[in-house]
Write a protein that holds these residues in place. Structure first.
Motif, PDB file in Angstrom:
ATOM      1  N   LEU A 219      -1.418   5.543   8.767  1.00 47.53           N
ATOM      2  CA  LEU A 219      -1.151   5.646   7.280  1.00 47.53           C
ATOM      3  C   LEU A 219      -0.587   7.150   6.926  1.00 47.53           C
ATOM      4  O   LEU A 219      -0.083   7.413   5.661  1.00 47.53           O
ATOM      5  N   LYS A 220      -0.477   7.919   7.928  1.00 42.34           N
ATOM      6  CA  LYS A 220      -0.135   9.316   7.863  1.00 42.34           C
ATOM      7  C   LYS A 220       1.335   9.301   7.249  1.00 42.34           C
ATOM      8  O   LYS A 220       1.628  10.271   6.334  1.00 42.34           O
ATOM      9  N   PRO A 221       2.301   8.851   7.487  1.00 39.36           N
ATOM     10  CA  PRO A 221       3.553   8.687   7.191  1.00 39.36           C
ATOM     11  C   PRO A 221       3.606   8.918   5.525  1.00 39.36           C
ATOM     12  O   PRO A 221       4.678   9.404   4.955  1.00 39.36           O
ATOM     13  N   ASP A 222       2.777   8.214   4.879  1.00 40.18           N
ATOM     14  CA  ASP A 222       3.159   8.327   3.187  1.00 40.18           C
ATOM     15  C   ASP A 222       1.973   9.231   2.890  1.00 40.18           C
ATOM     16  O   ASP A 222       0.694   8.683   2.786  1.00 40.18           O
ATOM     17  N   THR A 223       2.357  10.548   2.509  1.00 39.65           N
ATOM     18  CA  THR A 223       1.317  11.406   2.134  1.00 39.65           C
ATOM     19  C   THR A 223       0.466  10.912   0.735  1.00 39.65           C
ATOM     20  O   THR A 223      -0.594  11.583   0.476  1.00 39.65           O
ATOM     21  N   ASN A 224       1.008  10.040   0.020  1.00 43.54           N
ATOM     22  CA  ASN A 224       0.409   9.459  -1.015  1.00 43.54           C
ATOM     23  C   ASN A 224      -0.964   8.492  -1.044  1.00 43.54           C
ATOM     24  O   ASN A 224      -1.467   7.942  -1.710  1.00 43.54           O
ATOM     25  N   VAL A 225      -0.931   8.034   0.331  1.00 42.88           N
ATOM     26  CA  VAL A 225      -1.873   7.075   0.784  1.00 42.88           C
ATOM     27  C   VAL A 225      -2.969   7.624   1.469  1.00 42.88           C
ATOM     28  O   VAL A 225      -2.699   8.565   2.694  1.00 42.88           O
ATOM     29  N   GLU A 226      -4.314   7.664   1.069  1.00 38.67           N
ATOM     30  CA  GLU A 226      -5.186   7.912   2.299  1.00 38.67           C
ATOM     31  C   GLU A 226      -6.611   7.305   2.051  1.00 38.67           C
ATOM     32  O   GLU A 226      -6.896   6.694   1.084  1.00 38.67           O
TER      33      GLU A 226
ATOM     34  N   ASP B 264       8.336   1.859   4.723  1.00 37.75           N
ATOM     35  CA  ASP B 264       9.487   1.677   4.178  1.00 37.75           C
ATOM     36  C   ASP B 264      10.622   0.675   4.789  1.00 37.75           C
ATOM     37  O   ASP B 264      11.829   0.661   4.764  1.00 37.75           O
ATOM     38  N   GLY B 265       9.974  -0.574   4.675  1.00 35.48           N
ATOM     39  CA  GLY B 265      10.600  -1.659   5.400  1.00 35.48           C
ATOM     40  C   GLY B 265      11.410  -1.804   6.587  1.00 35.48           C
ATOM     41  O   GLY B 265      12.007  -2.422   7.236  1.00 35.48           O
ATOM     42  N   GLY B 266      10.845  -0.619   7.312  1.00 33.95           N
ATOM     43  CA  GLY B 266      11.339  -0.332   8.970  1.00 33.95           C
ATOM     44  C   GLY B 266      10.614  -1.468   9.667  1.00 33.95           C
ATOM     45  O   GLY B 266      10.341  -2.167   9.564  1.00 33.95           O
TER      46      GLY B 266
ATOM     47  N   ILE C 289       0.878  -1.062   0.049  1.00 32.80           N
ATOM     48  CA  ILE C 289      -0.181  -0.102   0.027  1.00 32.80           C
ATOM     49  C   ILE C 289       1.115   1.227   0.071  1.00 32.80           C
ATOM     50  O   ILE C 289       1.330   1.628   1.081  1.00 32.80           O
ATOM     51  N   GLY C 290       1.272   1.897  -1.278  1.00 33.86           N
ATOM     52  CA  GLY C 290       2.116   2.713  -1.155  1.00 33.86           C
ATOM     53  C   GLY C 290       3.365   2.620  -0.765  1.00 33.86           C
ATOM     54  O   GLY C 290       4.062   1.290  -1.222  1.00 33.86           O
ATOM     55  N   ARG C 291       3.990   3.177   0.340  1.00 29.05           N
ATOM     56  CA  ARG C 291       5.423   2.538   0.811  1.00 29.05           C
ATOM     57  C   ARG C 291       5.046   1.960   2.053  1.00 29.05           C
ATOM     58  O   ARG C 291       6.168   1.480   2.781  1.00 29.05           O
ATOM     59  N   PHE C 292       3.975   1.354   2.168  1.00 30.60           N
ATOM     60  CA  PHE C 292       3.657   0.332   3.126  1.00 30.60           C
ATOM     61  C   PHE C 292       3.582  -1.001   2.857  1.00 30.60           C
ATOM     62  O   PHE C 292       3.281  -1.267   1.569  1.00 30.60           O
ATOM     63  N   ASP C 293       4.008  -1.953   3.697  1.00 33.62           N
ATOM     64  CA  ASP C 293       3.710  -3.568   3.466  1.00 33.62           C
ATOM     65  C   ASP C 293       2.869  -3.755   4.383  1.00 33.62           C
ATOM     66  O   ASP C 293       3.102  -3.787   5.778  1.00 33.62           O
ATOM     67  N   LEU C 294       1.725  -4.316   4.044  1.00 34.83           N
ATOM     68  CA  LEU C 294       0.619  -5.059   5.233  1.00 34.83           C
ATOM     69  C   LEU C 294       0.801  -6.587   5.113  1.00 34.83           C
ATOM     70  O   LEU C 294       0.727  -6.929   4.099  1.00 34.83           O
ATOM     71  N   ASN C 295       1.152  -7.061   6.332  1.00 33.94           N
ATOM     72  CA  ASN C 295       1.051  -8.606   6.360  1.00 33.94           C
ATOM     73  C   ASN C 295      -0.072  -8.681   7.120  1.00 33.94           C
ATOM     74  O   ASN C 295      -0.137  -8.677   8.343  1.00 33.94           O
ATOM     75  N   SER C 296      -1.250  -9.396   6.561  1.00 37.05           N
ATOM     76  CA  SER C 296      -2.438  -9.327   7.246  1.00 37.05           C
ATOM     77  C   SER C 296      -2.652 -10.701   8.085  1.00 37.05           C
ATOM     78  O   SER C 296      -3.318 -10.933   8.895  1.00 37.05           O
TER      79      SER C 296
END
Lengths: 235, 235
Positions: free
Chosen positions: B212-219, B154-156, B139-146
């Motif tokens: 989700l705030k950290p990635d401004t391209n995701v809303e 960002d892989g952090g 999801i943008g710069r996020f990875d969701l492992n459900s």
DNA sequence: TCTAATGTTAACGTTTGGTTAAACCTAATT
DNA sequence: AATTAGGTTTAACCAAACGTTAACATTAGA
């Protein structure tokens, strides 16, 4: 491919009459779910998809009109037939702006009911199969996405549309360059046709015109006494 | 390819009624495993995968509600139908927030049961086949492992998600850039659709927006009266 | 020219959604 | 048994979105 039986939700509090009617409908190849009151009817409605609802008006706890309103909130498409008492006057019924597809006075001829059902199913089959899938329109330099309810100009930032704005513009787009009768919008979107809803529609026409201003080749024309016409001048 | 029969777990302590019901279902092409009490029911449930559970509520040792809760802990998807006594009131049932797909009063019409089963299977067939296996999303710069219930930016360092947060975000991700209807989330995650669960969902939307705030391209956008939309602006 | 239909704006009431904090519940721990 | 912690629901308050109506202006057409 096997044709699936049509599904009917029957809400009728009289157990005898309800059962008889249910059996009769099932004998005629409909799948029928019978709810004994308005409350139960709404529960069942939420749990499944129906092709038609037949609602008794006079019921304890929750009358048919109230139930219909709740159903309409969930689903603007499903046809509704009311079973009413003989005594009820036309105007009383009209007062409840619910958007019924038909009324039937009790007691009624079951053959008549069957014919009405067939007619309604037919109508739905012809006017929603083609329509319901159409959610995206190009209107001049605009893109209308009717499912997500937004309007984009030249691929820029989308403008959000309210439900009514959206439905009205969609209806206009479906009739692009052709007459979109006033009455059609009123019955389809407002589900009622009177002075006030008509004025309300005019307000929405004004709103849409504002949205469409950026493209001078797109306009909504009025046809006096008839309706509106969404015109797109090509080039 | 041969169509596989659907598998039903039937938990019913009355041996006569249970056997009759089992036979009736098998006659209608379902594979049925019959457990005689809650204890045995849970054992059988763990041993195999079922497409549907039919649980009697009134049972010695372990009642149907308790069993359902245990089943839910293992499996949030499998549909459950309760067989209840006629006398039981709606609100009593609601008190047990277990997430049933349907209730059926005993004694009941076996035809009705069959129809309910069909409807439930149908519903499941259309909305989970593709979905149910997907547990990882970008999801943008996020990875969701459900599956593990975490969200990485960002892989952090992964952020842990609560079950509800997780399911809601997953459902949004499954509908990325498209409408995720309010009602869908409520019926799928909360298994109930009323004012309060709806408000609860709003609370979770707020939580997710914070994550989700950290990635401004995701809303997460709201579509008034319809639901939400997870938007990822590419680039 | 007169009336009915339409155009437009603003005000209002209602519903829906956003947000925060407190209450509640349950399971694990002391 | 009491405590704690994590998760979820409920409550409360506010803001935004929506639809309707009123009021007044304009236009079409008989």
């Amino acid at each position: 491919m096997e044709e699936q039986n049509k599904k009917i939700l029957l809400v009728e509090d009289d157990p005898n009459f309800g059962t008889v009617l249910k059996d009769y409908l099932m004998m005629n190849d409909y799948d029928v779910v019978h709810a004994k009151n308005g409350m139960e009817g709404f529960e069942k409605f939420k749990k499944d998809d129906y092709d038609l609802c037949i609602l008794d008006v006079m019921m304890p706890y929750k009358d048919g009109f109230t139930l219909a309103k709740e159903i309409r909130e969930k689903n603007t498409e499903v046809p509704i037939i009311f079973l009413t008492a003989k005594a009820m006057k036309e105007d009383v019924l009209k007062g409840y702006k619910v958007g019924a597809d038909d009324y039937l006075n009790k007691p009624f001829d079951s053959e008549v009911l069957l014919m009405k059902i067939k007619a309604i199913m037919q109508r739905k089959a012809t006017d929603t199969v083609a329509d319901s899938k159409q959610f995206e329109f190009k209107i001049g330099r605009f893109d209308l996405n009717s499912k997500l309810r937004f309007l984009k100009f030249d691929g820029g930032e989308p403008t959000k549309l309210s439900p009514k704005e959206n439905e009205l513009l969609r209806l206009l787009a479906l009739h692009e360059n052709d007459l979109m009768p006033r009455e059609l919008a009123l019955t389809k979107i407002w589900r009622d046709d009177n002075y006030f809803t008509s004025r309300s529609m005019d307000v929405y026409i004004a709103k849409l015109r504002k949205y469409l201003k950026p493209d001078t080749n797109v306009e909504i024309l009025n046809i006096h006494g008839e309706g509106f016409r969404l015109v797109v001048n090509n080039q």
